[in-house]
Write a protein that holds these residues in place. Structure first.
Motif: not given
Length: 352
Positions: A39-42, A44, A137, A139, A141, A175, A198, A200
């Motif tokens: 998954l992408n972490v925005e 961060n 941050s 995440t 899903c 993540t 999720i 992390s």
């Protein structure tokens, strides 16, 4: 009479054809995620988690901002399938967001957050939460992706794209989305959630990792067979992470009565609901500890709208932590189910 029967026959054939096309379409488009998805972490952040410092986490199932106190839900015996209106959905989202903004916590773990769904009038709740919670941050899903849920017939649940959100104030190295095992039989599974958590992974100043899980377990499988598989998978996963020397914190909606809590202390005119199960005694790995507030219910039955003293109340939202995590305190927040069918819970903890 013959003409009537002929027309009736044509209508029956057409209806049957529509049903066949629907099930073919749903089967072909069925969301089948891989067991593990990166998954992408925005946004961060760079902060490294400290050891021996008090940290905090909030878990909250926001019920797609459509299961406020005035609502019931068809899957639980009610008739409602959607939020009351777009305006009410936005009102609930605003109330939930303002509550969260008023908390001083390091991590926020949310369930049932829609990004585009008929039931919540296609409001992207995740985007609106991010706009307000800019210090974190984030995440996301997906755990519920269905082109069209056709029931109830009068007002179908419709299209759904929804999932879990993890927000944090510390650096996340990795993540992932982990799918839980166990599925309902076809065609029932086509319209249900694909349960997951999720993961992390956050670096700690002592060189270890905090493995923070945001989880949402099954609720409706008869006999609890699927839930047993999910709990077995989760037990093995967290045991392995602890054996590596990592810190483990599991948060979320367990859809089970959390051990150490007693629903009978809450006033109710309803009986224990069929869907609510107890977590087996042999689930918890040795030394792990539950974090729940036994005095504040976190869930209400939704076969009827909320009325104090009538709905069956239980504690199904909370935390499970590994032996190397000290629980400082746990607080359930009594919001009287104003915006959703759940109440949030805050955990304060220290990495030993």
């Amino acid at each position: 009479m013959r003409r009537f029967l002929k027309v009736l026959g044509i209508i029956v054939v057409l209806l049957a054809l529509v049903v066949v096309i629907y099930f073919v379409f749903m089967t072909v488009t069925d969301y089948k995620p891989k067991e593990v998805i990166s998954l992408n972490v925005e946004n961060n952040l760079d902060n490294i988690l400290p050891k021996e410092t008090k940290l905090s986490a909030l878990t909250f199932n926001i019920g797609y901002c459509g299961l406020d106190a005035g609502q019931d839900f068809f899957m639980d015996g009610g008739t409602g399938s959607r939020s009351k209106s777009k305006e009410k959905t936005l009102e609930n989202l605003k109330g939930i967001t303002e509550f969260i903004e008023g908390q001083t916590v390091d991590f926020i773990l949310l369930q049932e957050v829609d990004i585009k769904a008929t039931r919540s009038y296609n409001i992207n709740e995740y985007e609106q939460l991010k706009e307000k919670l800019t210090d974190y941050s984030s995440t996301y899903c997906i755990n519920y992706k269905v082109p069209w849920v056709p029931v109830p017939l009068a007002k179908p649940h419709g299209s759904v794209k929804s999932g879990l959100v993890t927000l944090g104030k510390y650096k996340i190295d990795e993540t992932n989305r982990y799918g839980y095992p166990g599925k309902e039989k076809w065609p029932r599974q086509l319209a249900l959630l694909d349960r997951c958590f999720i993961e992390s992974r956050l670096p700690v100043e002592d060189g270890k990792e905090l493995v923070l899980l945001n989880s949402h377990l099954s609720a409706y499988d008869k006999g609890g067979v699927i839930r047993k598989q999910q709990l077995g998978f989760l037990k093995e996963y967290i045991s392995q992470e602890y054996e590596k020397g990592n810190y483990v914190v599991v948060a979320g909606d367990w859809n089970h009565a959390i051990p150490g809590t007693d629903s009978n202390i809450f006033e109710s005119s309803q009986e224990w609901p069929e869907w609510l199960k107890e977590i087996p005694e042999d689930f918890k790995p040795e030394g792990f500890k539950w974090g729940a507030d036994k005095n504040v219910p976190t869930n209400r039955t939704v076969d009827i709208p909320y009325k104090k003293g009538e709905n069956y109340l239980s504690v199904i939202d909370g935390f499970l932590v590994s032996p190397n995590v000290d629980i400082v305190g746990v607080k359930g927040h009594q919001l009287e189910f104003e915006y959703t069918d759940h109440n949030p819970v805050t955990l304060e903890f220290i990495l030993k």
